[in-house]
Design a protein around this motif. Structure first.
Motif, PDB file in Angstrom:
ATOM      1  N   ALA A  80      41.750  62.730  63.002  1.00 19.51           N
ATOM      2  CA  ALA A  80      41.390  62.032  64.239  1.00 19.51           C
ATOM      3  C   ALA A  80      42.337  62.428  65.368  1.00 19.51           C
ATOM      4  N   ALA A  81      43.626  62.602  65.048  1.00 19.60           N
ATOM      5  CA  ALA A  81      44.594  63.027  66.063  1.00 19.60           C
ATOM      6  C   ALA A  81      44.249  64.414  66.595  1.00 19.60           C
ATOM      7  N   HIS A  82      43.857  65.346  65.699  1.00 16.02           N
ATOM      8  CA  HIS A  82      43.478  66.694  66.132  1.00 16.02           C
ATOM      9  C   HIS A  82      42.224  66.659  67.007  1.00 16.02           C
ATOM     10  N   ILE A  83      41.281  65.834  66.625  1.00 13.40           N
ATOM     11  CA  ILE A  83      40.042  65.730  67.412  1.00 13.40           C
ATOM     12  C   ILE A  83      40.327  65.090  68.767  1.00 13.40           C
ATOM     13  N   LEU A  84      41.254  64.132  68.795  1.00 18.05           N
ATOM     14  CA  LEU A  84      41.692  63.555  70.067  1.00 18.05           C
ATOM     15  C   LEU A  84      42.269  64.650  70.965  1.00 18.05           C
ATOM     16  N   GLU A 126      37.124  59.216  74.128  1.00 20.33           N
ATOM     17  CA  GLU A 126      36.503  58.740  72.888  1.00 20.33           C
ATOM     18  C   GLU A 126      35.067  59.254  72.763  1.00 20.33           C
ATOM     19  N   LYS A 127      34.342  59.262  73.855  1.00 20.79           N
ATOM     20  CA  LYS A 127      32.969  59.785  73.846  1.00 20.79           C
ATOM     21  C   LYS A 127      32.961  61.264  73.468  1.00 20.79           C
ATOM     22  N   ARG A 128      33.923  62.039  74.042  1.00 24.18           N
ATOM     23  CA  ARG A 128      33.984  63.461  73.706  1.00 24.18           C
ATOM     24  C   ARG A 128      34.382  63.661  72.248  1.00 24.18           C
ATOM     25  N   GLY A 199      31.482  59.486  63.299  1.00 27.75           N
ATOM     26  CA  GLY A 199      31.589  59.101  64.698  1.00 27.75           C
ATOM     27  C   GLY A 199      31.814  57.622  64.932  1.00 27.75           C
ATOM     28  N   ASP A 200      31.720  56.807  63.883  1.00 23.83           N
ATOM     29  CA  ASP A 200      31.874  55.355  64.055  1.00 23.83           C
ATOM     30  C   ASP A 200      33.032  54.799  63.234  1.00 23.83           C
ATOM     31  N   THR A 201      34.043  55.643  62.989  1.00 30.36           N
ATOM     32  CA  THR A 201      35.173  55.223  62.161  1.00 30.36           C
ATOM     33  C   THR A 201      36.478  55.132  62.946  1.00 30.36           C
ATOM     34  N   PHE A 202      36.435  55.415  64.249  1.00 35.59           N
ATOM     35  CA  PHE A 202      37.675  55.438  65.023  1.00 35.59           C
ATOM     36  C   PHE A 202      37.458  54.808  66.392  1.00 35.59           C
ATOM     37  N   LYS A 203      38.592  54.437  67.013  1.00 35.30           N
ATOM     38  CA  LYS A 203      38.555  53.875  68.366  1.00 35.30           C
ATOM     39  C   LYS A 203      39.899  54.118  69.032  1.00 35.30           C
ATOM     40  N   LEU A 204      39.879  54.548  70.297  1.00 42.11           N
ATOM     41  CA  LEU A 204      41.111  54.687  71.062  1.00 42.11           C
ATOM     42  C   LEU A 204      41.527  53.310  71.559  1.00 42.11           C
ATOM     43  N   MET A 205      42.828  53.028  71.497  1.00 41.18           N
ATOM     44  CA  MET A 205      43.308  51.675  71.756  1.00 41.18           C
ATOM     45  C   MET A 205      44.024  51.524  73.099  1.00 41.18           C
ATOM     46  N   ASN A 206      45.023  52.349  73.348  1.00 35.33           N
ATOM     47  CA  ASN A 206      45.804  52.182  74.566  1.00 35.33           C
ATOM     48  C   ASN A 206      46.672  53.410  74.824  1.00 35.33           C
ATOM     49  N   VAL A 207      47.358  53.399  75.978  1.00 34.86           N
ATOM     50  CA  VAL A 207      48.273  54.473  76.365  1.00 34.86           C
ATOM     51  C   VAL A 207      49.652  53.862  76.581  1.00 34.86           C
ATOM     52  N   ALA A 208      50.690  54.577  76.135  1.00 30.63           N
ATOM     53  CA  ALA A 208      52.068  54.125  76.344  1.00 30.63           C
ATOM     54  C   ALA A 208      52.918  55.330  76.713  1.00 30.63           C
ATOM     55  N   GLY A 209      54.095  55.069  77.227  1.00 34.59           N
ATOM     56  CA  GLY A 209      55.026  56.145  77.527  1.00 34.59           C
ATOM     57  C   GLY A 209      55.855  56.491  76.301  1.00 34.59           C
TER      58      GLY A 209
END
Length: 644
Positions: A80-84, A126-128, A199-209
């Motif tokens: 999932a990280a690689h696909i992100l 997430e859509k991409r 395609g329905d097993t992951f979700k982006l949550m938030n952004v941090a520094g």
């Protein structure tokens, strides 16, 4: 080698599959059966995880990992990280990718980008990602010499990747993974293709520094967090747990229920309000009675102690950066971060005989530890706290007996607080420790023998022991499935030696006692935070700050309301009354929001008949009872569990 050499693969059940020449993990899975071939994601070869596409050229012990296996989660999250990263590069080509590991419950990737990612950006990414999964891009492993890989990524404009690769020894081959037009540095293994993620097993949550390589001297990157699971059902359950956790957040409920607060003038040190202090003192009273019943003597030791004691005990070297210090009369003192050296001082006063053992010394010890401000988290991570601390001084042959007694006491206490499920971890020697290997061998054997004698199941927690001895960690599971490590039991042969603790044995000679460090709640502050979240603020009757509120339907019942209130107080209940000129439904709703366990409602009929209508928190039902019977029921229910 000879490509036609037979390869024998031994499966977990002991059966052997033979192939004429090199064979891939996928071929093995297909040979076993079409169902496994469809479910397989990675093969384990002699204990090492490999891609299904890699050829096995030698005889080996193998097993197949499918999506249903626990080991699959880390692989799924890594993919999932690689696909992100691939999605981000497609949408924002000028962004540089840095590091993207799998973590507990999900994954993240750090990106170098001038513009900050927005919530709208996360939706687009997430859509991409879902589109990339649908493309079913094959994930291909390749190797490249280090220097060539450095130049390859520099030419791509990926300076961070090039820096990582340049830090790897030159004789190590660099493993790269390609999917579509995206290529990344990675050890692997990975899924056969992007579609395996789903395609329905992951979700982006938030952004941090996040600083590059965790160094505040380096540039700030943007860390995108996501969560990934084996299927849609697991993802949905996790997101539901997060929603529940947010509702149960002890900081939010602490404010709503007027339990405590924090402020900058004493960062990390709670200010307890009357409601919160009521809970605190109820717990303290309960623990005090339990400890007395189990043969503990309560003591109290100084909060500020000369540096020399901490040096003698070894804590100065180990914990100095977490200790608050002050100088007076050319001496350095430290606020105690733990209680154990002070308890040894109590043990050392006078001559202790073997007949005095075991000696169980308990203290609700006030401790202080410096925690960085960024690490503070409500009651869960504080700088000032009280431990339900105790130390048992005993002979070596009593370790098993004392462990059994302690474990039974601990499980009984957890049950009273509503925790039925308790896991046990055995933590052995850490890399930095006091004492010889021989001492640690003996301490670990004593504790393992004791645990096995008690019959507790445990898992190994390698390298997580205290610096002076191995320990058991007791982990609670709360109402929404989260684990909390609370209690500990540690076997210590080191501190009695360092602080010269002795007892006179039956042979009239001096001997060193074994010191068992134990806590059940851990810290009062953290345990109360756990209780708040476990009960979602709806404390059981015996812990609730206000146990019952009396109110009338109209002002005509005011005198009766006051009479009922006085009888509740006389019965020892924590009661309040409400005579406000408000509608009864409004008052009931408000007291329910305040999590009051019981509401006594008096109307004209109740006042006339000396009865009361009882409404319970969380129930729409109500019952009208004789007043004396209603009060007696509450008295029984509100009594501490150990007094019932």
């Amino acid at each position: 080698m000879n490509a036609n050499r037979e390869v024998a693969l031994t499966l977990p059940d002991g059966s052997v599959r033979k192939f004429d020449g090199p064979v891939t993990g996928m071929t093995l899975a297909q040979d076993i059966g079409p169902g496994l071939a469809k479910a397989a994601i990675v093969i384990v070869v002699n204990g090492e995880q490999w891609d299904l596409s890699r050829e096995i050229t030698e005889d080996a012990e193998v097993s197949i990992i499918t999506k249903r296996d626990e080991e699959a989660l880390e692989i799924i999250r890594h993919d999932a990280a690689h696909i992100l990263a691939e999605a981000v590069k497609e949408l924002y080509p000028d962004t540089q990718v840095t590091i993207g590991p799998a973590i507990e419950n999900g994954f993240y990737y750090d990106f170098a980008r001038e513009e900050p990612f927005t919530p709208d950006d996360l939706e687009k990414i997430e859509k991409r990602m879902k589109e990339i999964v649908a493309r079913d891009e094959e994930i291909i492993r390749t190797e490249m010499p280090r220097d060539e890989a450095v130049e390859f990524f520099r030419n791509m404009g990926e300076e961070y990747k090039a820096e990582i690769i340049a830090s790897i020894p030159s004789n190590e081959p660099i493993t790269l993974y390609k999917q579509g037009d995206f290529i990344d540095l990675c050890r692997g293994p990975h899924l056969p293709s992007t579609k395996y993620l789903g395609g329905d097993t992951f979700k982006l949550m938030n952004v941090a520094g996040a600083y590059w390589r965790g160094d505040s001297e380096n540039e700030m990157l943007q860390r995108v967090y996501g969560t990934a699971w084996r299927d849609k059902k697991e993802l949905k359950a996790y997101l539901h747990r997060l929603e529940e956790a947010e509702k149960r957040d002890h900081r939010k409920l602490g404010k709503e229920l007027n339990l405590f607060h924090f402020q900058e003038e004493a960062a990390g040190m709670p200010f307890w309000h009357p409601n919160g202090w009521t809970i605190y003192t109820q717990i303290e009273g309960y623990m005090r009675r339990k400890q007395r019943a189990h043969g503990y003597q309560e003591i109290n030791t100084p909060k500020l102690v000369d540096r020399k004691l901490w040096e003698d005990s070894g804590h100065w070297e180990k914990f100095r950066e977490h200790m608050y210090t002050t100088d007076s009369e050319e001496r350095t003192f430290a606020l105690k971060p733990m209680n154990c050296p002070c308890h040894v001082q109590v043990f050392n006063q006078g001559l202790v005989s073997y007949r005095d053992l075991p000696m169980r010394l308990a203290e609700f010890g006030s401790c202080h530890r410096y925690e960085p401000s960024g690490a503070l988290h409500g009651l869960m991570r504080v700088r000032s706290f009280v431990q339900d601390d105790a130390h048992i001084f005993c002979e070596k042959d009593k370790i098993t007996e004392e462990t059994e007694t302690f474990c039974n006491m601990l499980l009984e206490i957890y049950k009273d607080f509503g925790f039925e499920e308790v896991k046990v971890k055995f933590s052995d020697r850490p890399e930095t420790r006091a004492g010889s290997d021989e001492v640690w061998d003996e301490a670990e054997k004593c504790l393992i023998d004791a645990v096995e004698h008690v019959g507790l199941e445990y898992t190994l927690n390698p390298g997580e022991g205290a610096f002076y001895g191995p320990k058991l960690e007791f982990v609670l599971t709360d109402a929404i499935g989260r684990d909390w490590q609370c209690g500990t039991l540690q076997v210590d042969f080191v501190l009695p030696e360092r602080l010269d603790a002795n007892y006179i044995g039956a042979d009239n000679n001096k001997h060193r006692p074994v010191m068992l460090h134990r806590a059940i709640l851990g810290s009062f502050e953290r345990f109360i935070g756990i209780l708040i979240e476990n009960h979602a603020g709806r404390f059981p009757m015996w812990l609730a700050p206000t146990q019952v509120v009396v109110t009338g339907i109209t002002s005509d019942q005011d005198d009766y309301v006051k009479e009922v209130y006085e009888k509740l107080k006389a019965a020892g209940l924590r009661a309040d009354f409400d005579l406000r000129n408000e509608k009864i439904n409004y008052k009931i709703r408000e007291h329910s929001h305040a999590k009051v366990p019981a509401i006594f409602v008096a109307g004209g009929r109740e006042a006339e008949n000396n009865t009361i209508t009882v409404r319970r928190l969380g129930s729409k039902n109500q019952e009208t009872l004789d007043l004396t019977d209603a009060i007696n029921k509450l008295v029984i229910e509100s009594t501490d569990p150990d007094l019932r």
